[in-house]
Scaffold this active site. Structure first.
Site, PDB file in Angstrom:
ATOM      1  N   LYS A   1       0.886  -1.507   0.211  1.00 38.27           N
ATOM      2  CA  LYS A   1      -0.447   0.409  -0.419  1.00 38.27           C
ATOM      3  C   LYS A   1       0.921   1.325   0.141  1.00 38.27           C
ATOM      4  O   LYS A   1       0.795   1.703   1.134  1.00 38.27           O
ATOM      5  CB  LYS A   1      -0.685   0.047   0.666  1.00 38.27           C
ATOM      6  CG  LYS A   1      -1.996   1.266   0.909  1.00 38.27           C
ATOM      7  CD  LYS A   1      -2.277   1.956   2.272  1.00 38.27           C
ATOM      8  CE  LYS A   1      -2.360   3.090   2.763  1.00 38.27           C
ATOM      9  NZ  LYS A   1      -2.034   4.043   1.935  1.00 38.27           N
TER      10      LYS A   1
ATOM     11  N   GLY B   1       5.917   5.257   8.364  1.00 37.67           N
ATOM     12  CA  GLY B   1       5.417   6.106   8.547  1.00 37.67           C
ATOM     13  C   GLY B   1       5.258   7.099   9.699  1.00 37.67           C
ATOM     14  O   GLY B   1       6.064   6.723  10.511  1.00 37.67           O
TER      15      GLY B   1
ATOM     16  N   GLU C   1       9.019   1.885  11.288  1.00 43.22           N
ATOM     17  CA  GLU C   1       9.917   2.627  11.580  1.00 43.22           C
ATOM     18  C   GLU C   1       9.084   4.105  11.384  1.00 43.22           C
ATOM     19  O   GLU C   1       8.483   4.136   9.821  1.00 43.22           O
ATOM     20  CB  GLU C   1      11.195   2.358   9.325  1.00 43.22           C
ATOM     21  CG  GLU C   1      12.201   3.337   9.543  1.00 43.22           C
ATOM     22  CD  GLU C   1      11.889   4.773   9.235  1.00 43.22           C
ATOM     23  OE1 GLU C   1      12.034   5.228   9.769  1.00 43.22           O
ATOM     24  OE2 GLU C   1      11.974   4.624   7.980  1.00 43.22           O
TER      25      GLU C   1
ATOM     26  N   CYS D   1      12.402  11.952   6.847  1.00 46.35           N
ATOM     27  CA  CYS D   1      12.953  11.426   8.648  1.00 46.35           C
ATOM     28  C   CYS D   1      13.713  10.987   9.418  1.00 46.35           C
ATOM     29  O   CYS D   1      14.083  11.508  10.098  1.00 46.35           O
ATOM     30  CB  CYS D   1      11.875   9.763   8.710  1.00 46.35           C
ATOM     31  SG  CYS D   1      12.562   7.970   7.817  1.00 46.35           S
TER      32      CYS D   1
ATOM     33  N   GLU E   1       7.797  16.201  16.026  1.00 51.02           N
ATOM     34  CA  GLU E   1       8.410  15.969  14.862  1.00 51.02           C
ATOM     35  C   GLU E   1       7.476  17.499  13.667  1.00 51.02           C
ATOM     36  O   GLU E   1       6.275  16.979  13.876  1.00 51.02           O
ATOM     37  CB  GLU E   1       8.709  15.207  14.595  1.00 51.02           C
ATOM     38  CG  GLU E   1       8.936  14.674  12.993  1.00 51.02           C
ATOM     39  CD  GLU E   1       8.495  13.206  12.303  1.00 51.02           C
ATOM     40  OE1 GLU E   1       9.294  12.153  12.106  1.00 51.02           O
ATOM     41  OE2 GLU E   1       7.189  11.988  13.033  1.00 51.02           O
TER      42      GLU E   1
END
Length: 484
Positions: free
Chosen positions: A176, A229, A251, A285, A388
């Site tokens: 996906k 994600g 992750e 990231c 973040e």
């Protein structure tokens, strides 16, 4: 690339309409306008993909490693052949500079397929002799159907990082991609037949997390989940998979420290830090969003860092001279604006950027642009320094001692990556050992050897990807004990 083209699902080797017949607009970030449509699938589409993957598994899992390797190498060749096409698609779909897609994203996808294609030809297994009683050996067998969920920031780069090891070791896969950036996954499916991949080995179901991602993570026949994600979504994935005893790799996000000591090569540190701060508009990231500089070098570093950053060109992602393209969508742009406003409320000083730039030209006037933004004089423990942002926004903070900056670096819920700039080798080893991150770069950033384990600590995830870690994750160890 056709405007208003429909990106359909890829199931059992065929492009198929979503069962519900629904589509989502696929927005070009640089213009803020739809340029294609992507399938808005649901659990019924996932069910079809599971049936195809289950049917293909029996033969694919028994296919010789040499043949699987040949097919993956062919994938690499085809992506490399069409690098310009893939790169342009990635740039349009994500808003990233075309040059970055050509230099980083698409070559890395090629490397992912080549690496795992050859890795499966050099595997080993363990043997254990139990005195004079028995002989043991370990099999590493494919687990079945793997669910692969990837994010929008590095679409083909990260999707191929999952697909390649999953199918290399004999699993079938249901992937996906992010509904925000589906185009290069679609292009990858277009070359499956040419690569010689049997139908059903790779299936791609497009759609949203709540509709498709949730269906994948909760399906009883998908026993392996690899997710990259956000941390909030990762928590939901973990909660869904735990009762079903699935094997899970997560992750997740990062709030990465970038530490510059006074003895560092400042030219290299500034160049590397500008890149680690603003590559892909800060939407990686691994970006070093918290910069800590030893006080004696602080003023010089900040002045030079601002000067170098101010020369980055914000503009049309398809212009080869552009350094900073568009933010992926309006929601992400609004999030970035929120944190810049918050930083000022928390006492921060905007030393560069901080507001949406004037329209670049008529075509891009509705696009999602935000300039590189530098914030100083913020307390280390404030929200801006702990949460973040995932955009071109960084903070710079002075420090006095090694122990102090290690405390600063670890003062966050995240633990994905960090950078340390120093010419003192002993210090580099000491600091690297004490920082709570899965990767520590010393005098560099984003240097990636595909053999090494990659992943984070704390809220940055569970498990590791890359090299032997990936091959082991997508296989099930089985001990065979033979009596003497």
């Amino acid at each position: 690339m056709k405007t208003n083209a429909k990106i359909r699902n890829f199931i059992a080797g065929q492009f198929v309409e979503p069962v519900g017949g629904k589509y989502l607009d696929n927005i070009e970030p640089a213009t803020g306008k739809a340029y294609s449509q992507v399938a808005d699938s649901d659990s019924r589409d996932v069910e079809l993909a599971v049936a195809a993957a289950e049917k293909a598994f029996a033969n694919w899992s028994r296919t010789a490693a040499a043949e699987r390797s040949r097919i993956l190498l062919r994938f690499a060749d085809l992506i490399e052949r069409d690098l310009e096409k893939f790169g342009r698609a990635e740039s349009i779909d994500t808003g990233k500079p075309l040059s970055l897609a050509h230099i980083l994203d698409i070559p890395r996808a090629v490397a992912n397929f080549r690496f795992f294609a050859t890795a499966i030809l050099h595997t080993e297994s363990e043997a254990h002799i139990t005195d004079g009683v028995a002989f043991n050996y370990t099999l590493h067998q494919p687990r079945g159907i793997a669910g692969l969920i990837s994010p929008w920031n590095l679409p083909l780069y990260l999707l191929s990082w999952k697909i390649a090891p999953a199918i290399a070791v004999g699993n079938t896969a249901i992937a996906k991609p992010s509904e925000l950036t589906p185009m290069t996954a679609f292009l990858l499916c277009e070359v499956c037949a040419e690569a010689g991949l049997p139908n059903g080995v790779l299936n791609v179901v497009h759609g949203t997390g709540p509709n498709v991602g949730a269906a994948i993570t909760t399906h009883p026949k998908i026993g392996t989940i690899s997710f990259t994600g956000g941390t909030v979504t990762g928590r939901k994935v973990a909660e869904a998979c735990a009762p079903l005893f699935k094997k899970v790799s997560l992750e997740l996000g990062g709030k990465n420290p970038n530490i510059v000591f006074a003895d560092a090569d400042l030219d290299a540190a500034i160049t590397g830090s500008v890149r680690s701060s603003f590559a892909n508009q800060g939407q990686i990231c691994l970006c070093g969003s918290r910069v800590f500089v030893e006080r004696s070098a602080y003023k010089d570093f900040v002045d030079r860092f601002i000067d170098k950053t101010s020369k980055l060109k914000v503009g049309d992602p398809l212009d080869e001279k552009t350094d900073q393209g568009a933010i992926v969508n309006k929601a992400q742009l609004d999030k970035i604006k929120f944190y810049v406003d918050l930083a000022q409320k928390e006492g921060g000083k905007i030393t560069l950027g901080g507001s949406v730039p004037k329209s670049i030209n008529e075509r891009w006037q509705s696009g999602y642009f935000f300039p590189p933004t530098i914030i100083t004089v913020l307390p280390v423990s404030c929200r801006t320094n702990r949460e973040e942002i995932f955009g071109p926004v960084i903070t710079i903070t002075p420090f006095d001692t090694e122990e102090e900056v290690i405390g600063y670096a670890n003062d966050t819920d995240y633990g994905l990556a960090s950078s340390v700039w120093t010419q003192n080798l002993n210090r580099a080893h000491r600091v690297a050992e004490k920082i709570h991150t899965g990767t520590v770069w010393v005098n560099c950033w984003l240097v990636r050897d595909l053999r090494v384990p990659f992943g984070g600590m704390k809220a940055s995830g569970v498990g590791r990807e890359g090299g032997e870690e990936a091959l082991r994750f997508f296989t099930e160890p089985k001990n065979v004990c033979i009596a003497k």
